[in-house]
Write an enzyme that holds these catalytic residues in place. Structure first.
Site, PDB file in Angstrom:
ATOM      1  N   HIS A  35     126.039  -8.860  47.829  1.00 21.63           N
ATOM      2  CA  HIS A  35     125.682  -7.944  46.569  1.00 21.63           C
ATOM      3  C   HIS A  35     125.941  -9.153  45.378  1.00 21.63           C
ATOM      4  O   HIS A  35     125.029  -8.757  44.376  1.00 21.63           O
ATOM      5  CB  HIS A  35     126.990  -6.891  46.632  1.00 21.63           C
ATOM      6  N   CYS A  36     126.776  -9.932  45.626  1.00 24.78           N
ATOM      7  CA  CYS A  36     127.018 -10.963  44.430  1.00 24.78           C
ATOM      8  C   CYS A  36     125.788 -11.787  44.131  1.00 24.78           C
ATOM      9  O   CYS A  36     125.375 -12.379  43.119  1.00 24.78           O
ATOM     10  CB  CYS A  36     127.992 -11.859  44.631  1.00 24.78           C
ATOM     11  N   ILE A  37     124.913 -12.054  45.256  1.00 24.77           N
ATOM     12  CA  ILE A  37     123.704 -13.075  44.974  1.00 24.77           C
ATOM     13  C   ILE A  37     122.434 -12.242  44.757  1.00 24.77           C
ATOM     14  O   ILE A  37     121.491 -12.857  44.806  1.00 24.77           O
ATOM     15  CB  ILE A  37     123.647 -13.740  46.109  1.00 24.77           C
TER      16      ILE A  37
END
Length: 329
Positions: free
Chosen positions: A321-323
């Site tokens: 999700h972060c990338i």
């Protein structure tokens, strides 16, 4: 009124950051690239996403293009970034295709890398989207929503982000920029999370008024108390229409440590909701991952649940999700 579609709404494209800087990733560069490649190929499966792979360094372009030459719906984009965390540095698109850009200060000054503060502008330009800048600091991983309700933890009000904010000020800012009708506040984030507690590692909307939150896995889970506190808080909350928030407990990965035996913020909550699929990060415990995937399958019966390893990506501080960042259809 500004409306930010929930992540399970259809996407026009999914942006993904490509690990490009050997000086940052060191021995984990190639393993992280392999994990991101697996993610991209899963996203680009039939009927899923148009992937826009943002490469942050000219020297990494040829390799990225060669890796995905056989995948028709992967576009390799020449860009510049400090590192791959596009959820935090990129824009948040609204339902009209407008890219909302926020100020970025390296997670409170911890990791200030060249070009990270220009990622939102680059993505908006490539997407041919109108850009609306906002004069406050906000990272995309600090907020999650089911369209009318947003749920950030304390990081938006951290003195190292917006020093003069309290919850009321933040709520007003989020309402104006993102159309928030009601803001739900959670407390502590995961142990050793350098983001100061991003919500996409702790609690995620999976349906209107339904929030997934971990339950500790194993006796040594360092976040057991944090998980239980978040679940209790959420269960006492209501949405913008006065309906009680429902909480779905999902097994955590348990205790995960790096090569130096330091606890790392591993979380199944960093799953990515894509067209036709939910991609779930795993960290070596197949039983915990299997149970997490089974729980997510109950709330996403129309999507394939795909577990993929993310230990190398986690060495940089985050997961799937972060990338990534979606462009709504």
């Amino acid at each position: 009124m500004t409306v930010i579609p929930a992540e399970w709404s259809p996407h026009r494209a999914m942006w993904v950051g490509w690990p490009s800087h050997g000086e940052l990733w060191e021995d984990n560069l190639e393993p992280a690239q392999a994990e991101v490649e697996a993610l991209v190929r899963a996203l680009a499966g039939p009927g899923r996403e148009q992937v826009r792979l943002l490469v942050g360094k000219a020297g990494a372009l040829d390799d990225a293009r060669a890796r995905f030459a056989d995948v028709a719906n992967v576009e390799v984009v020449d860009g510049r970034f400090g590192d791959i965390w596009l959820r935090d540095t990129g824009p948040i698109f609204n339902a009209d295709g407008v890219a909302n850009a926020f100020e970025f200060n390296g997670w409170g000054g911890k990791y200030e890398l060249e070009h990270d503060d220009t990622v939102a502008v680059q993505i908006a330009a490539h997407a041919r989207a109108a850009l609306t800048p906002h004069a406050f600091i906000l990272e995309g991983g600090a907020v999650d929503h089911d369209a009318p309700v947003r749920s950030p933890p304390a990081s938006a009000c951290n003195p190292n982000r917006n020093a003069d904010w309290d919850e009321a000020t933040a709520g007003t800012a989020l309402a104006g920029a993102l159309g928030a009708r009601k803001v739900l506040w959670l407390g502590d984030g995961l142990f050793n999370d350098h983001t100061d507690g991003h919500v996409d590692n702790l609690a995620r909307f999976v349906a209107p008024g339904v929030v997934a939150c971990p339950v500790a896995w194993g006796t040594k889970d360092p976040n057991a108390d944090v998980y239980d506190a978040a679940a209790r808080d959420l269960a006492a909350m209501t949405d913008a229409d006065g309906n009680a928030i429902r909480v779905l407990r999902i097994p955590s990965p348990g205790l995960v440590v790096d090569e130096d035996e330091k606890v790392v913020p591993a979380s199944h909550m960093n799953f990515l909701i894509a067209n036709g699929a939910v991609i779930v990060p795993t960290y070596g415990d197949d039983t915990a991952a299997g149970l997490a995937c089974k729980a997510l399958a109950e709330v996403f019966p129309d999507r394939e649940i795909i577990p993929l390893p993310s230990l190398a990506i986690l060495s940089g501080g985050g997961s799937f999700h972060c990338i990534t960042q979606q462009e709504p259809a």
